[in-house]
Design an enzyme around this catalytic site. Structure first.
Site, PDB file in Angstrom:
ATOM      1  N   LYS A 193     -34.908 -18.989  -3.738  1.00  0.00           N
ATOM      2  CA  LYS A 193     -34.185 -18.110  -2.821  1.00  0.00           C
ATOM      3  C   LYS A 193     -32.935 -17.491  -3.477  1.00  0.00           C
ATOM      4  O   LYS A 193     -32.481 -17.964  -4.533  1.00  0.00           O
ATOM      5  CB  LYS A 193     -33.792 -18.917  -1.575  1.00  0.00           C
ATOM      6  CG  LYS A 193     -35.001 -19.345  -0.710  1.00  0.00           C
ATOM      7  CD  LYS A 193     -34.512 -20.092   0.534  1.00  0.00           C
ATOM      8  CE  LYS A 193     -35.637 -20.436   1.486  1.00  0.00           C
ATOM      9  NZ  LYS A 193     -35.124 -21.132   2.703  1.00  0.00           N
ATOM     10  N   ASN A 222     -30.744 -23.076   1.097  1.00  0.00           N
ATOM     11  CA  ASN A 222     -31.321 -24.323   0.601  1.00  0.00           C
ATOM     12  C   ASN A 222     -32.230 -24.120  -0.609  1.00  0.00           C
ATOM     13  O   ASN A 222     -33.087 -24.946  -0.913  1.00  0.00           O
ATOM     14  CB  ASN A 222     -32.019 -25.077   1.742  1.00  0.00           C
ATOM     15  CG  ASN A 222     -33.109 -24.246   2.400  1.00  0.00           C
ATOM     16  OD1 ASN A 222     -33.441 -23.165   1.931  1.00  0.00           O
ATOM     17  ND2 ASN A 222     -33.677 -24.766   3.474  1.00  0.00           N
ATOM     18  N   HIS A 245     -38.160 -22.158  -0.921  1.00  0.00           N
ATOM     19  CA  HIS A 245     -39.148 -22.155   0.172  1.00  0.00           C
ATOM     20  C   HIS A 245     -40.441 -22.731  -0.380  1.00  0.00           C
ATOM     21  O   HIS A 245     -40.783 -22.503  -1.546  1.00  0.00           O
ATOM     22  CB  HIS A 245     -39.428 -20.722   0.653  1.00  0.00           C
ATOM     23  CG  HIS A 245     -40.666 -20.633   1.502  1.00  0.00           C
ATOM     24  ND1 HIS A 245     -40.643 -20.879   2.855  1.00  0.00           N
ATOM     25  CD2 HIS A 245     -41.971 -20.406   1.176  1.00  0.00           C
ATOM     26  CE1 HIS A 245     -41.889 -20.786   3.329  1.00  0.00           C
ATOM     27  NE2 HIS A 245     -42.708 -20.495   2.327  1.00  0.00           N
ATOM     28  N   TYR A 248     -41.558 -14.320   7.570  1.00  0.00           N
ATOM     29  CA  TYR A 248     -41.055 -15.429   8.409  1.00  0.00           C
ATOM     30  C   TYR A 248     -41.415 -15.243   9.884  1.00  0.00           C
ATOM     31  O   TYR A 248     -40.763 -15.825  10.747  1.00  0.00           O
ATOM     32  CB  TYR A 248     -39.546 -15.565   8.254  1.00  0.00           C
ATOM     33  CG  TYR A 248     -39.092 -16.454   7.105  1.00  0.00           C
ATOM     34  CD1 TYR A 248     -39.606 -17.743   6.934  1.00  0.00           C
ATOM     35  CD2 TYR A 248     -38.112 -16.027   6.208  1.00  0.00           C
ATOM     36  CE1 TYR A 248     -39.169 -18.571   5.901  1.00  0.00           C
ATOM     37  CE2 TYR A 248     -37.670 -16.853   5.179  1.00  0.00           C
ATOM     38  CZ  TYR A 248     -38.205 -18.119   5.030  1.00  0.00           C
ATOM     39  OH  TYR A 248     -37.771 -18.945   4.023  1.00  0.00           O
ATOM     40  N   GLU A 307     -49.492 -17.031   2.576  1.00  0.00           N
ATOM     41  CA  GLU A 307     -48.254 -16.664   1.867  1.00  0.00           C
ATOM     42  C   GLU A 307     -48.544 -16.181   0.445  1.00  0.00           C
ATOM     43  O   GLU A 307     -47.866 -15.271  -0.063  1.00  0.00           O
ATOM     44  CB  GLU A 307     -47.297 -17.865   1.869  1.00  0.00           C
ATOM     45  CG  GLU A 307     -46.791 -18.176   3.282  1.00  0.00           C
ATOM     46  CD  GLU A 307     -45.822 -19.350   3.335  1.00  0.00           C
ATOM     47  OE1 GLU A 307     -45.600 -20.024   2.311  1.00  0.00           O
ATOM     48  OE2 GLU A 307     -45.264 -19.580   4.436  1.00  0.00           O
TER      49      GLU A 307
HETATM   50  N1  UDP Z   1     -33.165 -22.474   8.695  1.00  0.00           N
HETATM   51  C1  UDP Z   1     -31.881 -22.193   9.102  1.00  0.00           C
HETATM   52  N2  UDP Z   1     -31.358 -22.897  10.169  1.00  0.00           N
HETATM   53  C2  UDP Z   1     -32.070 -23.854  10.811  1.00  0.00           C
HETATM   54  C3  UDP Z   1     -33.369 -24.138  10.384  1.00  0.00           C
HETATM   55  C4  UDP Z   1     -33.899 -23.420   9.312  1.00  0.00           C
HETATM   56  O1  UDP Z   1     -31.221 -21.336   8.535  1.00  0.00           O
HETATM   57  O2  UDP Z   1     -31.536 -24.468  11.758  1.00  0.00           O
HETATM   58  C5  UDP Z   1     -33.728 -21.714   7.568  1.00  0.00           C
HETATM   59  C6  UDP Z   1     -33.796 -22.542   6.301  1.00  0.00           C
HETATM   60  O3  UDP Z   1     -33.414 -21.727   5.217  1.00  0.00           O
HETATM   61  C7  UDP Z   1     -35.258 -22.906   6.206  1.00  0.00           C
HETATM   62  C8  UDP Z   1     -35.934 -21.698   6.844  1.00  0.00           C
HETATM   63  O4  UDP Z   1     -35.056 -21.308   7.880  1.00  0.00           O
HETATM   64  O5  UDP Z   1     -35.649 -23.134   4.863  1.00  0.00           O
HETATM   65  C9  UDP Z   1     -37.301 -21.954   7.425  1.00  0.00           C
HETATM   66  O6  UDP Z   1     -37.207 -23.052   8.320  1.00  0.00           O
HETATM   67  P1  UDP Z   1     -38.292 -24.209   8.279  1.00  0.00           P
HETATM   68  O7  UDP Z   1     -38.073 -25.060   9.481  1.00  0.00           O
HETATM   69  O8  UDP Z   1     -39.650 -23.631   8.096  1.00  0.00           O
HETATM   70  O9  UDP Z   1     -37.853 -25.076   7.002  1.00  0.00           O
HETATM   71  P2  UDP Z   1     -38.555 -25.272   5.578  1.00  0.00           P
HETATM   72  O10 UDP Z   1     -40.038 -25.182   5.789  1.00  0.00           O
HETATM   73  O11 UDP Z   1     -38.025 -24.188   4.688  1.00  0.00           O
HETATM   74  O12 UDP Z   1     -38.112 -26.629   5.123  1.00  0.00           O
HETATM   75 MG    MG Z   2     -41.192 -23.778   6.739  1.00  0.00          MG
END
Ligand code: UDP
Ligand code: MG
Length: 136
Positions: free
Chosen positions: A12, A115, A118, A52, A129
């Site tokens: 990212k 974070n 992805h 997304y 994807e």
């Molecule tokens: N995210 C965020 N706030 C939240 C939860 C998720 O900004 O409270 C962002 C975070 O960058 C995350 C992305 O949205 O990686 C997608 O969320 P997901 O729950 O799919 O997490 P991941 O699969 O990336 O662990």
């Molecule tokens: Mg996810």
């Protein structure tokens, strides 16, 4: 038993901005992943919204899409035995604060939104994807 799976990984903007893409790629390789394809690109907000779409009802959706389209990203097709789950394990928890020692998000993640990586969360989503970024 051979169960090679492909999964989509994105480094990212927060990580690319800090020039961590090579270190993170090395982390994938040293954990047994092959990088089958990769490209460094910048996507539009509309593309991020498509990518997304599964999160469109979430309160963080708009910020998330603005963020993913805010700078360069590196998208990769990774391959490994049970690769989808293996990648999720190597990434660590969504919130770097909760991520275990040795994971990418523990090492490099700044916050729940920044974070660093992805990764696809299922075999079906991995196919969708991968097609999103690499279907020409
Ligand atoms: N995210 C965020 N706030 C939240 C939860 C998720 O900004 O409270 C962002 C975070 O960058 C995350 C992305 O949205 O990686 C997608 O969320 P997901 O729950 O799919 O997490 P991941 O699969 O990336 O662990
Ligand atoms: Mg996810």
């Amino acid at each position: 038993m051979n169960n090679l799976e492909q999964t989509l990984s994105i480094i990212k903007p927060d990580a690319v901005e800090r020039n961590l893409d090579n270190e993170i790629k090395e982390m994938f390789k040293s954990n047994g992943f092959s990088i089958l394809k990769e490209k460094k690109i910048k996507i539009t907000k509309t593309e991020a919204e498509q990518f997304y779409k599964v999160h469109e009802t979430k309160p963080f959706y708009n910020d998330l899409c603005a963020y993913l389209s805010s700078g360069a990203i590196v998208v990769m097709i990774l391959e490994k035995e049970n690769g989808v789950l293996a990648n999720r394990e190597l990434m660590g928890a969504t919130n770097p604060k909760d991520a275990e020692e040795g994971t990418i998000r523990k090492k490099y993640g700044i916050s729940i939104d920044k974070n660093s990586v992805h990764g696809s969360d299922s075999i079906d989503n991995a196919k969708i994807e991968i097609d999103f970024f690499f279907k020409d």
